[in-house]
Design a protein around this motif. Sequence first.
Motif, short mmCIF file in Angstrom:
data_model
loop_
_atom_site.label_atom_id
_atom_site.label_comp_id
_atom_site.label_asym_id
_atom_site.label_seq_id
_atom_site.Cartn_x
_atom_site.Cartn_y
_atom_site.Cartn_z
N SER A 71 0.81 -1.20 0.00
CA SER A 71 0.00 0.00 0.00
C SER A 71 0.85 1.26 0.00
N GLY A 72 0.17 2.41 0.04
CA GLY A 72 0.84 3.71 -0.05
C GLY A 72 1.46 4.16 1.26
N ILE A 73 1.96 5.39 1.25
CA ILE A 73 2.77 5.89 2.35
C ILE A 73 1.96 6.23 3.60
N GLY A 74 0.65 6.09 3.57
CA GLY A 74 -0.16 6.45 4.72
C GLY A 74 -0.36 5.32 5.72
N VAL A 75 0.16 4.13 5.45
CA VAL A 75 -0.09 2.99 6.34
C VAL A 75 0.91 2.97 7.49
N VAL A 76 0.47 2.42 8.62
CA VAL A 76 1.35 2.28 9.78
C VAL A 76 1.69 0.82 10.04
N LEU A 116 3.70 0.05 14.54
CA LEU A 116 2.99 -0.30 15.77
C LEU A 116 3.70 -1.40 16.54
N GLN A 117 4.90 -1.79 16.10
CA GLN A 117 5.68 -2.81 16.77
C GLN A 117 7.00 -2.26 17.29
N ARG A 118 7.02 -0.98 17.57
CA ARG A 118 8.25 -0.31 17.98
C ARG A 118 8.06 0.35 19.33
N ALA A 119 9.18 0.82 19.87
CA ALA A 119 9.11 1.53 21.15
C ALA A 119 8.29 2.81 21.03
N TRP A 124 2.89 6.72 17.02
CA TRP A 124 2.32 6.44 15.70
C TRP A 124 0.84 6.11 15.80
N THR A 125 0.42 5.43 16.87
CA THR A 125 -1.00 5.14 17.05
C THR A 125 -1.79 6.43 17.25
N TRP A 126 -1.24 7.33 18.03
CA TRP A 126 -1.91 8.61 18.28
C TRP A 126 -2.04 9.41 16.99
N LEU A 127 -0.96 9.45 16.20
CA LEU A 127 -1.00 10.18 14.95
C LEU A 127 -1.99 9.54 13.97
N ASP A 128 -2.02 8.21 13.95
CA ASP A 128 -2.91 7.51 13.04
C ASP A 128 -4.37 7.82 13.37
N LYS A 129 -4.71 7.86 14.64
CA LYS A 129 -6.09 8.17 15.03
C LYS A 129 -6.41 9.64 14.80
N ARG A 130 -5.44 10.51 15.06
CA ARG A 130 -5.68 11.95 14.97
C ARG A 130 -5.96 12.40 13.54
N ARG A 131 -5.34 11.76 12.57
CA ARG A 131 -5.53 12.25 11.19
C ARG A 131 -6.94 12.01 10.69
N TYR A 132 -7.67 11.09 11.29
CA TYR A 132 -9.06 10.87 10.91
C TYR A 132 -10.02 11.75 11.70
N ALA A 139 0.24 17.51 12.09
CA ALA A 139 1.03 16.49 12.76
C ALA A 139 0.89 15.09 12.17
N PRO A 140 -0.33 14.65 11.80
CA PRO A 140 -0.44 13.29 11.26
C PRO A 140 0.36 13.05 10.00
N TYR A 141 0.72 14.11 9.28
CA TYR A 141 1.50 13.91 8.05
C TYR A 141 2.91 13.43 8.35
N LEU A 142 3.27 13.36 9.64
CA LEU A 142 4.56 12.79 10.00
C LEU A 142 4.64 11.33 9.58
N ILE A 143 3.50 10.64 9.56
CA ILE A 143 3.48 9.25 9.09
C ILE A 143 3.88 9.21 7.62
N ASN A 144 3.25 10.08 6.82
CA ASN A 144 3.59 10.13 5.39
C ASN A 144 5.05 10.51 5.19
N LEU A 145 5.53 11.48 5.98
CA LEU A 145 6.91 11.93 5.85
C LEU A 145 7.87 10.80 6.16
N ARG A 146 7.60 10.10 7.24
CA ARG A 146 8.48 9.00 7.63
C ARG A 146 8.55 7.94 6.52
N ASN A 147 7.40 7.57 5.96
CA ASN A 147 7.37 6.54 4.94
C ASN A 147 7.93 7.02 3.60
#
Length: 339
Positions: A71-76, A116-119, A124-132, A139-147
């Motif tokens: 999938s695309g860069i938005g997945v965690v 979701l398997q890291r320290a 990442w869970t908080w950011l994933d929920k917040r973007r919706y 802030a949630p775009y940090l997931i996209n940036l990281r990927n």
Amino acid sequence: MIWWLLGGLVALLVAFALLAPLESLRWWSSQGSVQTRRTLALTTKQPSTPPATTDAPGASPQPERYVVYLSGIGVVDGEGISLREQAVWHRVQKDLPQVRVIAEVFPYAANDRSLLQRATSGMWTWLDKRRYRHRESVAPYLINLRNVLQVLVSADPRYGPTFNAGLSLAIWDALREHGYVPGSGVPVTLVGFSGGGQMAVGAASLLSLLGVPVSAVSIGGVFGADPGFDHLQHFWDIRGGRDRLRLLGPLVFPGRWPFTPSSPWHRAMKDGRVTIYDGGPVVHEGRNSYFEGRRVGSDGVMPADRLVGILDTILGSPVPQTPLPPPCDRTPPRHATRR
């Protein structure tokens, strides 16, 4: 105050960029090189097993093709694909029962560990929920940036071989878990959406060395002229007419520029191993995107219906048998296989 925030964001961006390659290098130095050599050694020593022999009592019959969706860069994590993506792949699986679809690999990590398997899983869970819940938040775009940075690592000729080796092993493990028999000759098609397009091409090299007949499909993919193109039997590129983000590939990666005719991308084009599909008047993501299944597009066609039709055509037909470049032209970089 605004300058402090901007300064913090810039510092965070620089930190992410500097740390991006370290994950794959750390994995390679600690266990990756050993895992890669061991997997290559075990696979090449195993006798070829024709698909027909897997119909023994208690054994699952081999499908005609395995499909691994990246999938695309938005997945965690590997199982975090959107409902729209799930709906499309459910329809493809229903249309093509002879094909086995795997959609559980997280493509943006060399060590096969999701965010979701890291320290730092809490962040990442908080950011994933917040973007919706707060679509206006940055802030949630940090997931996209990281990927996105991991996509650049995969495409980088210095760090890409180690990263792509880790991703290939994760795909290999997923294939084995779903019944793939080494040496069976059953083709595997990697399908990448957005940044997953680069990941699909990058993973092709090692999978090919493991004896897997591998091909790839890009859905609005952003990819470079990765050496994996020399290992792909075929590559299908589904391009949306209003998708501007996919244009970053031919713009950012020099290997796709017109004056680099000897790059793996141009070699694949010259060999006839690339097929381009019109994805319709769709944008990259969101409303009226490739996976849109609720609103009819400007051409009167439901985008998801068109995408399912294209995927059914590609995955339901035999892979074109076009000769690959000579083995000497497909040797992976030295540091991807040495001790």
